[in-house]
Write a protein that holds these residues in place. Sequence first.
Motif, PDB file in Angstrom:
ATOM      1  N   ASP A 274      43.440  -8.831  12.446  1.00  0.00           N
ATOM      2  CA  ASP A 274      42.857  -9.891  12.301  1.00  0.00           C
ATOM      3  C   ASP A 274      41.519 -10.072  10.497  1.00  0.00           C
ATOM      4  OD1 ASP A 274      40.441 -10.045  13.438  1.00  0.00           O
ATOM      5  OD2 ASP A 274      40.512 -12.199  13.844  1.00  0.00           O
ATOM      6  N   ALA A 275      41.792 -11.586   9.848  1.00  0.00           N
ATOM      7  CA  ALA A 275      41.130 -11.567   8.075  1.00  0.00           C
ATOM      8  C   ALA A 275      41.164 -13.502   8.446  1.00  0.00           C
ATOM      9  CB  ALA A 275      42.080 -10.893   7.741  1.00  0.00           C
ATOM     10  N   THR A 276      40.253 -13.736   9.076  1.00  0.00           N
ATOM     11  CA  THR A 276      40.080 -15.520   8.805  1.00  0.00           C
ATOM     12  C   THR A 276      39.195 -15.082   8.029  1.00  0.00           C
ATOM     13  OG1 THR A 276      38.689 -17.064   9.955  1.00  0.00           O
ATOM     14  CG2 THR A 276      37.608 -14.814   9.421  1.00  0.00           C
ATOM     15  N   VAL A 277      39.883 -16.718   7.313  1.00  0.00           N
ATOM     16  CA  VAL A 277      39.287 -17.650   5.858  1.00  0.00           C
ATOM     17  C   VAL A 277      39.428 -18.473   6.349  1.00  0.00           C
ATOM     18  CG1 VAL A 277      40.762 -15.632   4.802  1.00  0.00           C
ATOM     19  CG2 VAL A 277      41.391 -17.763   5.479  1.00  0.00           C
ATOM     20  N   SER A 278      38.773 -19.383   5.337  1.00  0.00           N
ATOM     21  CA  SER A 278      38.105 -20.634   4.872  1.00  0.00           C
ATOM     22  C   SER A 278      37.646 -20.921   3.547  1.00  0.00           C
ATOM     23  CB  SER A 278      37.126 -20.691   5.892  1.00  0.00           C
ATOM     24  OG  SER A 278      36.668 -22.297   5.961  1.00  0.00           O
ATOM     25  N   TYR A 279      38.134 -21.909   3.193  1.00  0.00           N
ATOM     26  CA  TYR A 279      37.928 -21.843   1.844  1.00  0.00           C
ATOM     27  C   TYR A 279      36.542 -22.407   1.828  1.00  0.00           C
ATOM     28  CZ  TYR A 279      39.061 -23.373  -3.245  1.00  0.00           C
ATOM     29  OH  TYR A 279      38.555 -23.656  -4.705  1.00  0.00           O
ATOM     30  N   GLY A 280      36.026 -22.182   0.689  1.00  0.00           N
ATOM     31  CA  GLY A 280      34.682 -22.837   0.329  1.00  0.00           C
ATOM     32  C   GLY A 280      33.680 -21.749   0.961  1.00  0.00           C
ATOM     33  N   GLY A 281      34.366 -20.935   1.910  1.00  0.00           N
ATOM     34  CA  GLY A 281      33.415 -20.324   2.717  1.00  0.00           C
ATOM     35  C   GLY A 281      34.001 -18.252   3.229  1.00  0.00           C
ATOM     36  N   LEU A 282      34.023 -18.701   3.971  1.00  0.00           N
ATOM     37  CA  LEU A 282      34.769 -16.736   4.151  1.00  0.00           C
ATOM     38  C   LEU A 282      35.627 -16.551   3.627  1.00  0.00           C
ATOM     39  CD1 LEU A 282      34.918 -16.877   8.026  1.00  0.00           C
ATOM     40  CD2 LEU A 282      32.747 -16.432   6.613  1.00  0.00           C
ATOM     41  N   ASP A 283      36.100 -15.581   3.210  1.00  0.00           N
ATOM     42  CA  ASP A 283      37.116 -14.837   2.241  1.00  0.00           C
ATOM     43  C   ASP A 283      37.664 -13.776   2.629  1.00  0.00           C
ATOM     44  OD1 ASP A 283      38.723 -15.305   0.354  1.00  0.00           O
ATOM     45  OD2 ASP A 283      37.549 -15.318  -1.400  1.00  0.00           O
ATOM     46  N   PHE A 284      39.044 -13.562   2.258  1.00  0.00           N
ATOM     47  CA  PHE A 284      39.625 -11.946   2.506  1.00  0.00           C
ATOM     48  C   PHE A 284      39.865 -11.811   1.182  1.00  0.00           C
ATOM     49  CE2 PHE A 284      43.829  -8.965   2.634  1.00  0.00           C
ATOM     50  CZ  PHE A 284      42.069  -8.181   3.288  1.00  0.00           C
ATOM     51  N   ARG A 285      38.844 -10.224   0.624  1.00  0.00           N
ATOM     52  CA  ARG A 285      38.622  -9.766  -0.327  1.00  0.00           C
ATOM     53  C   ARG A 285      39.039  -8.249  -0.704  1.00  0.00           C
ATOM     54  NH1 ARG A 285      33.713 -11.415  -3.819  1.00  0.00           N
ATOM     55  NH2 ARG A 285      32.358 -10.900  -1.867  1.00  0.00           N
ATOM     56  N   PHE A 286      39.616  -8.044  -1.156  1.00  0.00           N
ATOM     57  CA  PHE A 286      39.873  -6.626  -1.674  1.00  0.00           C
ATOM     58  C   PHE A 286      40.025  -5.860  -3.106  1.00  0.00           C
ATOM     59  CE2 PHE A 286      44.327  -7.801  -1.219  1.00  0.00           C
ATOM     60  CZ  PHE A 286      45.041  -7.348  -2.335  1.00  0.00           C
ATOM     61  N   ARG A 287      39.747  -4.568  -3.458  1.00  0.00           N
ATOM     62  CA  ARG A 287      39.711  -4.330  -4.790  1.00  0.00           C
ATOM     63  C   ARG A 287      40.695  -3.157  -4.840  1.00  0.00           C
ATOM     64  NH1 ARG A 287      37.230   0.150  -8.065  1.00  0.00           N
ATOM     65  NH2 ARG A 287      37.403  -0.364  -9.937  1.00  0.00           N
ATOM     66  N   ASN A 288      41.675  -3.175  -5.453  1.00  0.00           N
ATOM     67  CA  ASN A 288      43.156  -2.333  -5.916  1.00  0.00           C
ATOM     68  C   ASN A 288      42.781  -0.875  -6.002  1.00  0.00           C
ATOM     69  OD1 ASN A 288      45.596  -0.619  -5.538  1.00  0.00           O
ATOM     70  ND2 ASN A 288      46.217  -1.802  -7.146  1.00  0.00           N
ATOM     71  N   THR A 289      42.339  -0.164  -5.665  1.00  0.00           N
ATOM     72  CA  THR A 289      42.009   1.244  -5.270  1.00  0.00           C
ATOM     73  C   THR A 289      43.080   2.242  -4.498  1.00  0.00           C
ATOM     74  OG1 THR A 289      40.990   1.258  -3.274  1.00  0.00           O
ATOM     75  CG2 THR A 289      39.333   1.257  -5.467  1.00  0.00           C
ATOM     76  N   THR A 290      44.483   2.171  -4.700  1.00  0.00           N
ATOM     77  CA  THR A 290      45.634   2.613  -4.949  1.00  0.00           C
ATOM     78  C   THR A 290      45.787   3.711  -6.139  1.00  0.00           C
ATOM     79  OG1 THR A 290      46.428   1.505  -5.341  1.00  0.00           O
ATOM     80  CG2 THR A 290      46.647   1.363  -3.317  1.00  0.00           C
ATOM     81  N   GLY A 291      45.349   3.280  -7.165  1.00  0.00           N
ATOM     82  CA  GLY A 291      45.722   4.535  -8.164  1.00  0.00           C
ATOM     83  C   GLY A 291      46.907   3.272  -9.378  1.00  0.00           C
ATOM     84  N   VAL A 292      47.395   3.206  -8.260  1.00  0.00           N
ATOM     85  CA  VAL A 292      48.986   2.159  -8.949  1.00  0.00           C
ATOM     86  C   VAL A 292      48.840   0.307  -8.413  1.00  0.00           C
ATOM     87  CG1 VAL A 292      50.099   3.863  -7.862  1.00  0.00           C
ATOM     88  CG2 VAL A 292      50.475   2.130  -6.819  1.00  0.00           C
ATOM     89  N   PRO A 293      49.735  -0.050  -9.816  1.00  0.00           N
ATOM     90  CA  PRO A 293      49.449  -0.998  -9.810  1.00  0.00           C
ATOM     91  C   PRO A 293      50.577  -1.898  -9.154  1.00  0.00           C
ATOM     92  CG  PRO A 293      50.717  -0.557 -11.495  1.00  0.00           C
ATOM     93  CD  PRO A 293      49.987   0.705 -11.001  1.00  0.00           C
ATOM     94  N   PHE A 294      50.871  -2.534  -8.033  1.00  0.00           N
ATOM     95  CA  PHE A 294      51.933  -3.535  -6.838  1.00  0.00           C
ATOM     96  C   PHE A 294      51.619  -5.258  -6.897  1.00  0.00           C
ATOM     97  CE2 PHE A 294      47.843  -3.304  -4.459  1.00  0.00           C
ATOM     98  CZ  PHE A 294      47.823  -4.265  -3.922  1.00  0.00           C
ATOM     99  N   LEU A 295      52.850  -5.349  -6.408  1.00  0.00           N
ATOM    100  CA  LEU A 295      53.647  -6.223  -6.372  1.00  0.00           C
ATOM    101  C   LEU A 295      52.925  -7.104  -4.981  1.00  0.00           C
ATOM    102  CD1 LEU A 295      54.086  -8.759  -7.958  1.00  0.00           C
ATOM    103  CD2 LEU A 295      57.189  -8.195  -7.832  1.00  0.00           C
ATOM    104  N   ILE A 296      52.763  -8.052  -4.722  1.00  0.00           N
ATOM    105  CA  ILE A 296      52.924  -8.317  -3.257  1.00  0.00           C
ATOM    106  C   ILE A 296      54.234  -9.788  -3.089  1.00  0.00           C
ATOM    107  CG2 ILE A 296      51.243 -10.160  -1.183  1.00  0.00           C
ATOM    108  CD1 ILE A 296      49.036  -9.641  -2.459  1.00  0.00           C
ATOM    109  N   LYS A 297      55.067  -9.262  -1.762  1.00  0.00           N
ATOM    110  CA  LYS A 297      55.710  -9.919  -1.902  1.00  0.00           C
ATOM    111  C   LYS A 297      56.068 -11.264  -0.333  1.00  0.00           C
ATOM    112  CE  LYS A 297      59.049  -9.927  -3.856  1.00  0.00           C
ATOM    113  NZ  LYS A 297      59.574 -10.886  -5.471  1.00  0.00           N
ATOM    114  N   ALA A 298      56.149 -12.378  -0.083  1.00  0.00           N
ATOM    115  CA  ALA A 298      55.860 -13.016   0.916  1.00  0.00           C
ATOM    116  C   ALA A 298      56.617 -13.282   1.300  1.00  0.00           C
ATOM    117  CB  ALA A 298      54.738 -14.036   0.953  1.00  0.00           C
TER     118      ALA A 298
END
Length: 321
Positions: A274-298
Amino acid sequence: MTALILLCSIVIVGCQNQTTQGKASPAGDSERKTAKPKIIASYIQEREPGAVHIVDPNTSEIILTILPHELGYELDTELYRKEIELLAKKLARGTAGNPGYDRRMLLDRLDEQGRIVKGSPLILLKESDLVESIMAASAVGGTVELPIVVSESGYNPAEISLMNETVLASYTTYFNQTDANRNKNIELSAKAIHNVIVGNGDHFSFNTVVGPRDEASGYRPAPEIINGELVMGIGGGVCQTSSTLFNAVDQMPVTYVEWHHHSREIGYVPKGKDATVSYGGLDFRFRNTTGVPFLIKAIYGDSFLTIEIRTAEKYRETFAK
């Protein structure tokens, strides 16, 4: 106090030279008056290093002046360095009510017509470089320019039409159809991350992309976990979106910058996923180190949320490596 007295002596001597100008005086007396300030000035330079001026490269204005001797540069260099490191940290990250120079990247995205909506670049003040520059200038004084680095998103806009070609990763979670408020919060947060472009090397921040979860943004009261307890809060359910996203990108070689678990188990993803978040507090952050650009689809459905990570077919081979 000694430095102040000596400095006053320079001023007084200078004034005497002006008031006696044009009057005859013994040659030896004239030499004494011109030589003495030079000796005093040399003594001050040795005992009191000059000021260090910090300049904003965007405006060329001095934003701060440091007096090294007042911070103990000559007495304890290591302690002085710690003070400068703290100063650099404050300039970069800011303090309460005073934002710093660092700015998280607001990623570009696609609108409903597939056109690019520009975000804003990542801006970082290189703290270690600033510290070394100030240390180098502290002995004699001088000007130091803030080492600010601006990073644009790492993708080619000309290839954006190809980014939907192949799915690199996908993950689906499910929810109760009857909880209208919670489901609305999931829908809104899913819409916020939909069609976000994460270039190679880009930093993704869930809180930055989704923004505040408040009533003004359309979020509703729903159950959320606080300190192990289930309580009502505006935006309850958003963590299902962040956790679904986590499980999608976790299938790829990204680098996590910030990631937190809930204070109790949740049912829609496996334990520890799981990845809990709270605006102004806990965040979920990552860096794209895959070597390629990608698109997030929801993809939001009546009782499910699917997150897909897509890219151009030509990048699949690079990603596989």
